[in-house]
Design an enzyme around this catalytic site. Structure first.
Site, PDB file in Angstrom:
ATOM      1  N   ARG A  61     -14.012  22.661   1.603  1.00  0.00           N
ATOM      2  CA  ARG A  61     -14.133  21.635   2.654  1.00  0.00           C
ATOM      3  C   ARG A  61     -14.831  20.384   2.125  1.00  0.00           C
ATOM      4  O   ARG A  61     -14.734  19.320   2.698  1.00  0.00           O
ATOM      5  CB  ARG A  61     -14.846  22.185   3.895  1.00  0.00           C
ATOM      6  N   TYR A 114       1.137   3.476  17.757  1.00  0.00           N
ATOM      7  CA  TYR A 114       1.741   4.816  17.812  1.00  0.00           C
ATOM      8  C   TYR A 114       1.245   5.527  19.091  1.00  0.00           C
ATOM      9  O   TYR A 114       0.050   5.462  19.412  1.00  0.00           O
ATOM     10  CB  TYR A 114       1.316   5.580  16.567  1.00  0.00           C
ATOM     11  N   ASP A 179      -2.775   0.341  10.596  1.00  0.00           N
ATOM     12  CA  ASP A 179      -1.866   1.482  10.453  1.00  0.00           C
ATOM     13  C   ASP A 179      -0.612   0.933   9.782  1.00  0.00           C
ATOM     14  O   ASP A 179       0.174   0.205  10.399  1.00  0.00           O
ATOM     15  CB  ASP A 179      -1.554   2.096  11.819  1.00  0.00           C
ATOM     16  N   LYS A 204       5.120  10.814   7.093  1.00  0.00           N
ATOM     17  CA  LYS A 204       6.333  10.004   7.169  1.00  0.00           C
ATOM     18  C   LYS A 204       6.820   9.661   5.755  1.00  0.00           C
ATOM     19  O   LYS A 204       7.212  10.537   5.021  1.00  0.00           O
ATOM     20  CB  LYS A 204       6.063   8.781   8.037  1.00  0.00           C
TER      21      LYS A 204
HETATM   22  C1  LIG Z   1       3.298   9.673  13.038  1.00  0.00           C
HETATM   23  C2  LIG Z   1       2.390   8.507  13.133  1.00  0.00           C
HETATM   24  C3  LIG Z   1       1.021   8.663  13.351  1.00  0.00           C
HETATM   25  C4  LIG Z   1       0.396  10.037  13.537  1.00  0.00           C
HETATM   26  O1  LIG Z   1       0.486  10.781  12.371  1.00  0.00           O
HETATM   27  P1  LIG Z   1       0.579  12.416  12.354  1.00  0.00           P
HETATM   28  O2  LIG Z   1       0.732  12.702  10.921  1.00  0.00           O
HETATM   29  O3  LIG Z   1       1.752  12.785  13.195  1.00  0.00           O
HETATM   30  O4  LIG Z   1      -0.696  12.910  12.945  1.00  0.00           O
HETATM   31  C5  LIG Z   1       0.233   7.536  13.390  1.00  0.00           C
HETATM   32  N1  LIG Z   1       0.758   6.303  13.263  1.00  0.00           N
HETATM   33  C6  LIG Z   1       2.068   6.109  13.065  1.00  0.00           C
HETATM   34  C7  LIG Z   1       2.594   4.727  12.931  1.00  0.00           C
HETATM   35  C8  LIG Z   1       2.934   7.192  12.998  1.00  0.00           C
HETATM   36  O5  LIG Z   1       4.243   6.991  12.823  1.00  0.00           O
END
Ligand SMILES: *Cc1c(COP(=O)(O)O)cnc(C)c1O
Length: 387
Positions: A61, A114, A179, A204
């Site tokens: 951890r 998101y 983000d 992604k």
């Molecule tokens: C999918 C996504 C998230 C969240 O990510 P997870 O891996 O599903 O927790 C945050 N921001 C954007 C732009 C996303 O496409």
């Protein structure tokens, strides 16, 4: 900083020669022998305090070498000194909020974000109330005790661009989190515009094959310490097998993004003149906010297309039922094409008025374009739209 394909292939692999290996070793240990107690104690203190590494890893951890390799590689691609990886994009977002509590009482955030990120902020679960603002109003709204400014660009699902440099300027001393999931470091490196924190849902494009849930924040050394402290305390860890897969995907990131983007440019042009489509949202069509940032802040329009169907919800439902090459599914950034309905799925948690205000209409469909042959994708969309 020009995206370096060489760095993408070699980053995080600097010590392979010395190790005598050619691919990253996967270390699955949860604990490590502590033969020398003094070294162990010093290592424990360092890692709990947020150090990037220590003489003894102590406990998984606190440190894992396979995860650290991916972090070092991603940091290099974003032009940052550090990166901290998490179990998911939302675990990364949560850690940023928990860390930011130490420097302020609230966050400013720009919609749309998101859906779950919006929901997390709105819920106040992390102990920082959110004030939703327009990007242009940040200069008026920011206070000395603002903990963090949060933006997403390109935004989900309408692909509006937010001017990162302008937001950073307006935020003054307050750190800005971007983000950058939809852009990837191939198309955009927010630190060049002054952002302090660059967040990715690594689920992604970074993973890119639909088989890893992960998140990562690229940042400077000071924030990395805070984020590692939070991660050590709350445990939102990336598993080493996931880190291995992410690291393996980085060398092909640019190939995947560039190929999918070329497909997306063709599909967006054709969709924009299709009889069933009312509006196509795609940066290089000029149909999104701040499209002028293409070529500077963001090097290309990306691989995501949203389009509003004249037939509304029924037409969107039919499209999802009829596609054969594309998969009707949430998520994005995979080698294969995915199609989904934001109002019915990813942006369900927003109330209807907020959805309408951000063009998330019943007919809106979001396409994550993959690396298939573009004519197969177009034929698939055409047959599904006319069925
Ligand atoms: C999918 C996504 C998230 C969240 O990510 P997870 O891996 O599903 O927790 C945050 N921001 C954007 C732009 C996303 O496409």
């Amino acid at each position: 900083m020009k995206y370096s394909h060489t760095r993408a292939v070699h980053a995080g692999r600097e010590d392979f020669d010395a190790l005598g290996v050619h691919v990253p070793p996967i270390d699955l240990s949860t604990t490590y022998p502590v033969r020398d107690l003094d070294t162990g104690t010093a290592s424990f203190d360092a890692l709990v305090g947020g150090a990037a590494s220590a003489a003894n890893p102590i406990y998984a951890r606190l440190f894992n070498p396979t995860v650290a390799r991916f972090e070092r590689a991603l940091a290099q691609l974003e032009g940052c000194s550090d990166a901290v990886a998490f179990a998911s994009g939302m675990a990364a977002a949560s850690a940023c909020l928990l860390a930011a509590r130490q420097r302020g009482s609230h966050v400013l955030a720009v919609r749309p974000l998101y859906g779950t990120h919006d929901h997390l902020l709105e819920s106040g679960l992390m102990g920082l109330p959110v004030r939703w603002v327009e990007a242009e109003a940040i200069g008026d709204e920011v206070r000395a005790d603002t903990a963090l400014v949060i933006i997403e660009t390109p935004s989900n699902p309408t692909l509006d661009l937010v001017d990162i440099a302008a937001v950073v300027k307006a935020a003054g001393k307050v750190p800005v989190l971007v983000d950058s999931t939809f852009a990837t470091p191939v198309l955009q490196q927010p630190v060049l515009q002054g952002a302090r924190l660059v967040m990715h849902s690594a689920t992604k494009f970074l993973g890119g094959h639909g088989d890893v849930i992960a998140g990562v924040v690229a940042c400077d050394a000071e924030w990395a310490v805070l984020l590692r402290q939070v991660r050590a305390a709350t445990g939102g860890l990336l598993h080493p097998l996931a880190a291995y897969l992410l690291h393996r995907s980085l060398p092909t990131l640019a190939l995947r993004v560039e190929r999918a983007q070329a497909n997306a440019i063709t599909l967006a042009q054709r969709l924009s003149t299709h009889a069933a489509v009312a509006k196509t949202f795609f940066p290089s069509l000029g149909t999104v906010a701040n499209a002028h940032l293409l070529g500077t802040q963001m090097l290309g329009p990306g691989t995501m297309i949203s389009f509003d169907l004249k037939g509304g919800h029924a037409a969107a439902a039919q499209l999802m039922r009829k596609v054969k090459v594309a998969t009707p599914a949430v998520s994005l950034g995979s080698v294969d094409t995915l199609i989904q309905h934001p109002a019915g799925l990813t942006h369900r948690v927003l109330d209807e008025a907020t959805r309408e205000r951000h063009s998330i209409t019943p007919g809106l469909v979001r396409l994550s374009v993959g690396i298939e042959d573009v004519e197969d994708l177009w034929a698939d969309l055409q047959q599904a739209l006319s069925a």
